[in-house]
Scaffold this motif. Structure first.
Motif, PDB file in Angstrom:
ATOM      1  N   SER A   1      -4.601  -3.525  -0.196  1.00 25.04           N
ATOM      2  CA  SER A   1      -4.262  -4.352  -1.353  1.00 25.04           C
ATOM      3  C   SER A   1      -4.202  -5.840  -1.025  1.00 25.04           C
ATOM      4  O   SER A   1      -4.447  -6.671  -1.896  1.00 25.04           O
ATOM      5  CB  SER A   1      -2.930  -3.913  -1.947  1.00 25.04           C
ATOM      6  OG  SER A   1      -1.894  -4.036  -0.995  1.00 25.04           O
TER       7      SER A   1
ATOM      8  N   ARG B   1      -1.728   2.192  -2.774  1.00 22.57           N
ATOM      9  CA  ARG B   1      -2.995   1.464  -2.796  1.00 22.57           C
ATOM     10  C   ARG B   1      -3.577   1.411  -1.390  1.00 22.57           C
ATOM     11  O   ARG B   1      -2.921   1.769  -0.414  1.00 22.57           O
ATOM     12  CB  ARG B   1      -2.783   0.048  -3.347  1.00 22.57           C
ATOM     13  CG  ARG B   1      -2.236   0.119  -4.760  1.00 22.57           C
ATOM     14  CD  ARG B   1      -1.924  -1.159  -5.481  1.00 22.57           C
ATOM     15  NE  ARG B   1      -1.848  -2.401  -4.777  1.00 22.57           N
ATOM     16  CZ  ARG B   1      -2.245  -3.562  -5.293  1.00 22.57           C
ATOM     17  NH1 ARG B   1      -2.761  -3.622  -6.496  1.00 22.57           N
ATOM     18  NH2 ARG B   1      -2.107  -4.677  -4.614  1.00 22.57           N
ATOM     19  N   VAL B   2      -4.804   0.927  -1.266  1.00 20.94           N
ATOM     20  CA  VAL B   2      -5.468   0.789   0.025  1.00 20.94           C
ATOM     21  C   VAL B   2      -5.964  -0.648   0.160  1.00 20.94           C
ATOM     22  O   VAL B   2      -6.657  -1.160  -0.721  1.00 20.94           O
ATOM     23  CB  VAL B   2      -6.657   1.772   0.153  1.00 20.94           C
ATOM     24  CG1 VAL B   2      -7.406   1.555   1.460  1.00 20.94           C
ATOM     25  CG2 VAL B   2      -6.170   3.211   0.043  1.00 20.94           C
TER      26      VAL B   2
ATOM     27  N   ASP C   1       0.827  -1.207   0.000  1.00 19.80           N
ATOM     28  CA  ASP C   1       0.000   0.000   0.000  1.00 19.80           C
ATOM     29  C   ASP C   1       0.866   1.263   0.000  1.00 19.80           C
ATOM     30  O   ASP C   1       0.594   2.217  -0.734  1.00 19.80           O
ATOM     31  CB  ASP C   1      -0.936   0.028   1.209  1.00 19.80           C
ATOM     32  CG  ASP C   1      -2.026  -1.036   1.134  1.00 19.80           C
ATOM     33  OD1 ASP C   1      -2.251  -1.613   0.057  1.00 19.80           O
ATOM     34  OD2 ASP C   1      -2.663  -1.270   2.182  1.00 19.80           O
TER      35      ASP C   1
END
Length: 109
Positions: free
Chosen positions: A67, A64-65, A59
């Motif tokens: 992931s 990303r969040v 992340d």
């Protein structure tokens, strides 16, 4: 395992006939398999080696969040050619072989 958490069970399964992983007739009741392996980019590897969980490192590096609950690191590194579900699928099937074909694993030695 990366942090050695499974080492005890793996060694016990492979080395000890007194193990809880053996039946009375000394036949193993466990199976082994593994996922494919790949190199982590150094930015990810450095974070993991410093103690960060891989999903959190993913992340941070790729913006990303959550992931690890989506395509995973393998997904972003392969541009979606392999996602985390596909990554684990073959290893799971291979680990189940003794139960899929017990006729060849429970035969007398």
């Amino acid at each position: 395992a990366i942090y050695g958490k499974r080492t005890t069970h793996l060694v016990e399964c492979l080395a000890s006939t007194d193990s809880k992983f053996y039946t009375a007739d000394k036949k193993p009741i466990c199976a082994l398999s593994k996922t494919g392996t790949f190199l982590l980019p150094s930015r990810l590897a450095d974070l993991v080696l410093s103690g960060m969980e891989l999903g959190h490192a993913d992340d941070a590096v790729f913006g990303r969040v959550n992931s690890k609950h989506k395509s995973g690191t393998v997904g972003v590194l392969t541009n979606g050619l392999v996602d985390r579900t596909a990554y684990y699928e073959q290893a799971l099937i291979l680990a189940l072989i003794p139960w899929i074909r017990p006729d060849v694993y429970s035969a007398p030695a």
